[in-house]
Every structure is written in structure tokens, then in C-alpha cells.
Design a protein around this motif. Sequence first.
Motif, PDB file in Angstrom:
ATOM      1  N   LEU A  15       3.704 -14.741   2.806  1.00  0.00           N
ATOM      2  CA  LEU A  15       3.195 -14.961   1.460  1.00  0.00           C
ATOM      3  C   LEU A  15       4.028 -14.402   0.425  1.00  0.00           C
ATOM      4  N   GLU A  16       4.696 -13.117   0.575  1.00  0.00           N
ATOM      5  CA  GLU A  16       5.640 -12.411  -0.244  1.00  0.00           C
ATOM      6  C   GLU A  16       6.836 -13.446  -0.419  1.00  0.00           C
ATOM      7  N   ALA A  17       7.474 -13.988   0.765  1.00  0.00           N
ATOM      8  CA  ALA A  17       8.527 -14.612   0.739  1.00  0.00           C
ATOM      9  C   ALA A  17       8.287 -16.025  -0.127  1.00  0.00           C
ATOM     10  N   GLN A  18       7.076 -16.550  -0.087  1.00  0.00           N
ATOM     11  CA  GLN A  18       6.940 -17.968  -0.702  1.00  0.00           C
ATOM     12  C   GLN A  18       6.799 -17.608  -2.308  1.00  0.00           C
ATOM     13  N   LEU A  19       6.062 -16.544  -2.653  1.00  0.00           N
ATOM     14  CA  LEU A  19       5.407 -16.002  -3.898  1.00  0.00           C
ATOM     15  C   LEU A  19       6.638 -15.618  -4.727  1.00  0.00           C
ATOM     16  N   LYS A  20       7.760 -14.871  -3.970  1.00  0.00           N
ATOM     17  CA  LYS A  20       9.014 -14.081  -4.301  1.00  0.00           C
ATOM     18  C   LYS A  20       8.474 -12.951  -5.015  1.00  0.00           C
ATOM     19  N   MET A  21       7.700 -12.242  -4.466  1.00  0.00           N
ATOM     20  CA  MET A  21       7.075 -11.255  -5.255  1.00  0.00           C
ATOM     21  C   MET A  21       6.694 -10.162  -4.118  1.00  0.00           C
TER      22      MET A  21
ATOM     23  N   ALA B 292       0.179  -3.769  -4.471  1.00  0.00           N
ATOM     24  CA  ALA B 292       1.170  -3.532  -5.485  1.00  0.00           C
ATOM     25  C   ALA B 292       0.318  -4.035  -6.851  1.00  0.00           C
ATOM     26  N   PRO B 293       0.622  -3.025  -7.814  1.00  0.00           N
ATOM     27  CA  PRO B 293      -0.136  -3.397  -9.199  1.00  0.00           C
ATOM     28  C   PRO B 293       0.012  -4.669  -9.501  1.00  0.00           C
ATOM     29  N   ALA B 294       1.139  -5.380  -9.643  1.00  0.00           N
ATOM     30  CA  ALA B 294       1.338  -6.704  -9.978  1.00  0.00           C
ATOM     31  C   ALA B 294       0.533  -7.670  -9.056  1.00  0.00           C
ATOM     32  N   ALA B 295       0.182  -7.418  -7.964  1.00  0.00           N
ATOM     33  CA  ALA B 295      -0.537  -8.376  -7.080  1.00  0.00           C
ATOM     34  C   ALA B 295      -2.072  -8.181  -7.213  1.00  0.00           C
ATOM     35  N   ARG B 296      -2.482  -7.376  -8.075  1.00  0.00           N
ATOM     36  CA  ARG B 296      -3.802  -7.255  -8.155  1.00  0.00           C
ATOM     37  C   ARG B 296      -4.817  -8.141  -8.802  1.00  0.00           C
ATOM     38  N   PRO B 297      -4.123  -8.717  -9.830  1.00  0.00           N
ATOM     39  CA  PRO B 297      -4.842  -9.868 -10.343  1.00  0.00           C
ATOM     40  C   PRO B 297      -4.972 -11.053  -9.696  1.00  0.00           C
TER      41      PRO B 297
ATOM     42  N   LYS C 170       3.791   1.141  -0.100  1.00  0.00           N
ATOM     43  CA  LYS C 170       3.345   2.007   0.979  1.00  0.00           C
ATOM     44  C   LYS C 170       3.501   3.115   0.032  1.00  0.00           C
ATOM     45  N   ASP C 171       2.698   4.172   0.507  1.00  0.00           N
ATOM     46  CA  ASP C 171       2.731   5.600   0.232  1.00  0.00           C
ATOM     47  C   ASP C 171       2.787   6.450   1.380  1.00  0.00           C
ATOM     48  N   GLY C 172       3.952   6.724   1.941  1.00  0.00           N
ATOM     49  CA  GLY C 172       3.966   7.333   3.331  1.00  0.00           C
ATOM     50  C   GLY C 172       3.362   6.204   4.311  1.00  0.00           C
ATOM     51  N   ARG C 173       2.411   6.484   5.208  1.00  0.00           N
ATOM     52  CA  ARG C 173       1.837   5.507   5.860  1.00  0.00           C
ATOM     53  C   ARG C 173       0.796   4.599   5.394  1.00  0.00           C
TER      54      ARG C 173
ATOM     55  N   GLY D 289      -6.496  -6.935   0.906  1.00  0.00           N
ATOM     56  CA  GLY D 289      -6.738  -6.224  -0.304  1.00  0.00           C
ATOM     57  C   GLY D 289      -8.076  -5.889  -0.432  1.00  0.00           C
ATOM     58  N   ARG D 290      -9.150  -6.641   0.328  1.00  0.00           N
ATOM     59  CA  ARG D 290     -10.680  -6.116   0.291  1.00  0.00           C
ATOM     60  C   ARG D 290     -10.877  -5.022   1.069  1.00  0.00           C
ATOM     61  N   LEU D 291     -10.255  -5.051   2.239  1.00  0.00           N
ATOM     62  CA  LEU D 291     -10.679  -3.969   2.968  1.00  0.00           C
ATOM     63  C   LEU D 291     -10.000  -2.795   2.812  1.00  0.00           C
ATOM     64  N   GLY D 292      -8.651  -2.703   2.313  1.00  0.00           N
ATOM     65  CA  GLY D 292      -7.751  -1.727   2.170  1.00  0.00           C
ATOM     66  C   GLY D 292      -6.892  -1.340   3.469  1.00  0.00           C
TER      67      GLY D 292
END
Length: 301
Positions: A44-50, A63-68, A55-58, A18-21
Motif C-alpha cells: 500500500l505504501e508503494a502504491q500511495l508513494k507515502m 504516521a501522522p500524515a496517514a491518520r486522516p 516506528k518508535d523502537g519496536r 491502524g484500528r487495533l494498534g
Amino acid sequence: MQSSLPPLRALQAFESFGRLGSVTAAARELGVTAGAISQQIKILEAQLKMPLIMKDGRRASLAPAARPYHELLSSGFDKLRRAQGLLAERMEDREVEISGLPTLLLKWLNPRLHRFSAPQGTVSFRLEATHVEPEAQFLNRMFRLTYGMASEMHPHRRALFHDVCFPVCSPEFLARNPDAARPENMGGLPWVDIDWGPAYAGIPRLGDWLRAQGAPLPRAKPLSVHSLSGSALEAAASGQGITLAQHSFASVDLRLGRLVRLSEAAIPMPEPYYICWASMLLENDVARAFLNWIQSEARVD
């Protein structure tokens, strides 16, 4: 709400991404493959269930909900990185901090500090002269030079030297009182006493030395009584009278001719002087070098 934290590797991979993009940049920073980063984010997604990335193409991004969530997580990792940086700075610090009994620092350590040769460059010293023993946690960043049983409160200690005591005075005082060099005459001459306080009742005084020589005890009260040995030595050097000096404290003044030793007879201090420290301090190479050096200096005495 999750009952336990996700795996640290998964959190680290997500934070870096998330920091490096990009997955590639995160993989490069953490020294793993891009596939490993993707796998940890899926864990991590499996444990957080979100979903955490979209992805936008490649191109992949948070994800917006993951940013906070990432923002808070990133601030935590930033504090960890800064903490590690502070620790690394301490490990590489070129300063040696020493807490010590005032006269021990002034009269024994100070005159020889210039002989310390630090590994890979110069070093500076910070000296704190105090009778108060520091709390154990402070010895993770400083050495303590102290005397006797006081050393037992510290995590690690090593005896430096066992001192001896003998009477001294100034050359001027001896010139005025040539009989001062005879023990049987000392008890009738002006003298300067040293009293470290009730916790150090066993520290020798001039009367103890005279008793050991079978000579008469002082017949009058001392001209002055000093809680610091260094202060008593200065009083003697100014010509005020005879005082019982410790070899380690008086050696420089004897060499410079400010003081004269009145007898080769000496009596021992009851206990040694010690250097004390905590384990973490010796993770610093300069601190390790200083500990080895000061022990070799003490053997020279």
C-alpha cells in the motif's frame, strides 16, 4: 491522485493495523501471519508513494500524515462490517414475511399456519393482505401468494393448487329454502356475487356453475356484489343467499358448519394459485423450510 484503488487486502491490513494498534493484533483478526500484514502495508505504501507507519523502537504506529486517510478508510470498512451484520441478521431472521391476496391469506393460509414447524426454534409471521403485486426486489425478503398470470411477473414461482368452485349457503338459509339444494331452483333464490374486477374476468360466478349443470341462470340481480371472496362468504354465512365458493376458501367454514355445500358438482378455476419468491430469500433456512412446508400443505388439499 491515484487512478485506481489499491488492492483490497492491502487496504484491509492497513485498516486493521491502524484500528487495533499492532501488527500482531491485525494478523490475529484477519487470520494471517504478522509478516503478511507487514507485506500488505508495504504494498500500500508503494502504491500511495507515502509512509503509512512509523516506528518508535519496536513499537509501530500510524504516521501522522496517514491518520486522516486511515480515518476515512476505517469508516468505509465499518459500513461494510455493518452491512455484513445486517445481512447475517436477515439470514438468521426467524420471521417469515408473506404478501398475498386477502382471501387467500385469510381463508386458506391463516387456518394452517400453526402447523408450520420451523427448524431450530419458533418463528413469527408477518402477513400483508393486498391485491397489489410487490415489486420484484421486495421478494428478496418476502413470499407472494397470488393467482394465475400475475405470478409471471415474479422471479420464481411454483403452483400450489388448482381450485374448484361449488355453491354454498348458510344452514339457516337452507332451512328457509329447502329447495336450494336443487340446481334448477337456485336461479330463483337470493344470491351473492363475487367480482374480482376486469383483470379477472374469467373467474367463475354462480351463473357459470348453473350453466355447467344445465340449470336456469339467476333470474334477478345479486343481493350484493363483493370484490373479496372472503366478504362474499361472510355474506352467505350470515344467511343472505347462495354464493359460488372456492373449496380452498370455504373448507374451514364448511367444517365448522357455518356454510353448507349445496352440490357435489364443481367447476374448476381457470388457473392455479402460486407462491412466488426471489433467489436471495431462500438463503434463509427458515424461508426454505416454509417454502417446502407450504407446498406440502397444498398437496394435502
